[in-house]
Design a protein around this motif. Structure first.
Motif, PDB file in Angstrom:
ATOM      1  N   ARG A  56     -39.468  -4.828   5.794  1.00  0.00           N
ATOM      2  CA  ARG A  56     -39.371  -5.021   7.241  1.00  0.00           C
ATOM      3  C   ARG A  56     -38.029  -4.489   7.755  1.00  0.00           C
ATOM      4  O   ARG A  56     -37.968  -3.867   8.816  1.00  0.00           O
ATOM      5  N   ARG A  57     -36.972  -4.716   7.003  1.00  0.00           N
ATOM      6  CA  ARG A  57     -35.656  -4.195   7.395  1.00  0.00           C
ATOM      7  C   ARG A  57     -35.644  -2.676   7.362  1.00  0.00           C
ATOM      8  O   ARG A  57     -35.071  -2.033   8.232  1.00  0.00           O
ATOM      9  N   TRP A  58     -36.257  -2.103   6.336  1.00  0.00           N
ATOM     10  CA  TRP A  58     -36.340  -0.648   6.297  1.00  0.00           C
ATOM     11  C   TRP A  58     -37.001  -0.121   7.565  1.00  0.00           C
ATOM     12  O   TRP A  58     -36.504   0.829   8.181  1.00  0.00           O
ATOM     13  N   ARG A  59     -38.091  -0.729   7.954  1.00  0.00           N
ATOM     14  CA  ARG A  59     -38.830  -0.250   9.123  1.00  0.00           C
ATOM     15  C   ARG A  59     -38.021  -0.414  10.402  1.00  0.00           C
ATOM     16  O   ARG A  59     -38.062   0.454  11.295  1.00  0.00           O
ATOM     17  N   ARG A  60     -37.285  -1.488  10.506  1.00  0.00           N
ATOM     18  CA  ARG A  60     -36.450  -1.673  11.693  1.00  0.00           C
ATOM     19  C   ARG A  60     -35.364  -0.596  11.767  1.00  0.00           C
ATOM     20  O   ARG A  60     -34.999  -0.146  12.853  1.00  0.00           O
ATOM     21  N   ASP A 105     -42.903   4.395  20.347  1.00  0.00           N
ATOM     22  CA  ASP A 105     -43.730   3.218  20.649  1.00  0.00           C
ATOM     23  C   ASP A 105     -44.698   2.919  19.508  1.00  0.00           C
ATOM     24  O   ASP A 105     -44.953   1.746  19.189  1.00  0.00           O
ATOM     25  N   ASP A 106     -45.222   3.957  18.894  1.00  0.00           N
ATOM     26  CA  ASP A 106     -46.152   3.782  17.780  1.00  0.00           C
ATOM     27  C   ASP A 106     -45.446   3.123  16.595  1.00  0.00           C
ATOM     28  O   ASP A 106     -45.997   2.211  15.948  1.00  0.00           O
ATOM     29  N   LEU A 107     -44.245   3.553  16.309  1.00  0.00           N
ATOM     30  CA  LEU A 107     -43.475   2.957  15.217  1.00  0.00           C
ATOM     31  C   LEU A 107     -43.176   1.488  15.502  1.00  0.00           C
ATOM     32  O   LEU A 107     -43.330   0.625  14.632  1.00  0.00           O
ATOM     33  N   ALA A 109     -42.602   5.757  -0.728  1.00  0.00           N
ATOM     34  CA  ALA A 109     -43.892   5.065  -0.725  1.00  0.00           C
ATOM     35  C   ALA A 109     -44.035   4.240   0.545  1.00  0.00           C
ATOM     36  O   ALA A 109     -45.121   4.185   1.150  1.00  0.00           O
ATOM     37  N   GLU A 110     -42.947   3.624   0.983  1.00  0.00           N
ATOM     38  CA  GLU A 110     -42.990   2.852   2.227  1.00  0.00           C
ATOM     39  C   GLU A 110     -43.092   3.778   3.435  1.00  0.00           C
ATOM     40  O   GLU A 110     -43.777   3.451   4.411  1.00  0.00           O
ATOM     41  N   VAL A 111     -42.442   4.931   3.390  1.00  0.00           N
ATOM     42  CA  VAL A 111     -42.576   5.911   4.472  1.00  0.00           C
ATOM     43  C   VAL A 111     -44.043   6.304   4.635  1.00  0.00           C
ATOM     44  O   VAL A 111     -44.579   6.322   5.754  1.00  0.00           O
ATOM     45  N   ARG A 112     -44.701   6.605   3.535  1.00  0.00           N
ATOM     46  CA  ARG A 112     -46.102   7.027   3.606  1.00  0.00           C
ATOM     47  C   ARG A 112     -47.003   5.887   4.079  1.00  0.00           C
ATOM     48  O   ARG A 112     -47.939   6.108   4.860  1.00  0.00           O
ATOM     49  N   THR A 113     -46.711   4.661   3.620  1.00  0.00           N
ATOM     50  CA  THR A 113     -47.496   3.508   4.060  1.00  0.00           C
ATOM     51  C   THR A 113     -47.342   3.308   5.561  1.00  0.00           C
ATOM     52  O   THR A 113     -48.328   3.098   6.291  1.00  0.00           O
ATOM     53  N   GLU A 122     -49.109   6.107   7.544  1.00  0.00           N
ATOM     54  CA  GLU A 122     -50.562   5.955   7.611  1.00  0.00           C
ATOM     55  C   GLU A 122     -50.974   4.996   8.722  1.00  0.00           C
ATOM     56  O   GLU A 122     -52.058   5.130   9.291  1.00  0.00           O
ATOM     57  N   GLN A 123     -50.109   4.058   9.035  1.00  0.00           N
ATOM     58  CA  GLN A 123     -50.403   3.076  10.078  1.00  0.00           C
ATOM     59  C   GLN A 123     -50.071   3.601  11.477  1.00  0.00           C
ATOM     60  O   GLN A 123     -50.480   2.996  12.469  1.00  0.00           O
ATOM     61  N   CYS A 124     -49.330   4.719  11.541  1.00  0.00           N
ATOM     62  CA  CYS A 124     -48.833   5.234  12.822  1.00  0.00           C
ATOM     63  C   CYS A 124     -49.375   6.638  13.065  1.00  0.00           C
ATOM     64  O   CYS A 124     -48.710   7.640  12.749  1.00  0.00           O
TER      65      CYS A 124
END
Length: 244
Positions: A12-16, A37-39, A64-68, A71-73
């Motif tokens: 979650r921190r990585w994504r933030r 906005d998508d992110l 791996a988290e970048v690709r995950t 895929e959601q965005c």
């Protein structure tokens, strides 16, 4: 503390951080509002199973988290991690978690110090035998004995408060700290690599080392471990004496 250091919270921190990077790159017109906005809309949609599966194929946790995440965005997936190196993400995330962990520790230290203060006053005049070389020596008081531990705890607290206030992240300086990837990416945009670095870190609320290599200077980790070891030593001394 367990939640803070969980695998879910780490990602979650990585994504933030990726969102903060994209927000800063938006000002340089490298990212479109719809992509950002998508992110933001999917930043909390952690999928450990999917990330683990991808990691077994590529053997790289960050990617791996970048690709995950991508895929959601469907709109913003292509701009995740734009110009960054892995440690730009993970190093800053770790220092943010270290700082929050210290906040938790310091909160509990405050409770502990208040408890010691109460017992010091309660037993200030309670006579007991003092010890030296693990042998009975001269009379002292229980309150005075407790004050010796409290004095050390206060010093430990001062060290950890100072450390928390001075913790710094790597910033966004690329693979070897020269910001070359960002300088190339930002060429012609009117934003410098230094401005991007400071812009992202301001959004994260974290100061950055002015100079870093692939990682933030690991001397900072030694300072953190030393501060925690000092606190552990004080608590151990109290526990050992209490047992005797």
């Amino acid at each position: 503390m367990r939640e803070l250091w969980s695998e879910v919270e780490k990602r979650r921190r990585w994504r933030r951080i990726w969102v903060a990077l994209a927000e800063t790159q938006l000002a340089a017109d490298l990212v479109k509002p719809a992509q950002l906005d998508d992110l933001k809309a999917h930043a909390d949609h952690i999928d450990l199973d999917r990330a683990a599966l991808i990691e077994t194929e590529i053997h790289h946790d960050i990617m791996a988290e970048v690709r995950t995440f991508a895929e959601q965005c469907p709109v913003g997936g292509g701009i995740i991690h734009l110009g960054a190196t892995s440690m730009d993400i993970s190093d800053n995330a770790e220092v943010l978690r270290q700082r929050e962990a210290l906040t938790l520790i310091l909160s509990q230290m405050n409770d502990l110090l208040r408890a010691f203060a109460d017992r010091i006053e309660q037993w200030a005049d309670k006579t007991c035998i003092g010890w030296t070389h693990l042998q009975p020596a001269e009379p002292t008081t229980v309150g005075y004995r407790l004050a010796t531990y409290t004095q050390d705890l206060l010093a430990d607290r001062e060290d950890l408060v100072r450390l928390r206030q001075t913790l710094k992240g790597k910033g966004f300086k690329g693979a070897v700290g020269t910001s070359a990837s960002y300088a190339e990416l930002l060429h012609g945009t009117g934003m410098t690599a230094a401005q991007l670095d400071s812009g992202v870190m301001a959004r994260l609320g974290l100061a950055a080392f002015p100079i870093a290599g692939q990682t933030y200077p690991r001397r900072q980790d030694w300072k953190l471990i030393s501060g925690l070891a000092g606190l552990a030593g004080t608590l151990y001394r109290f526990a050992f004496d209490l047992r005797l």
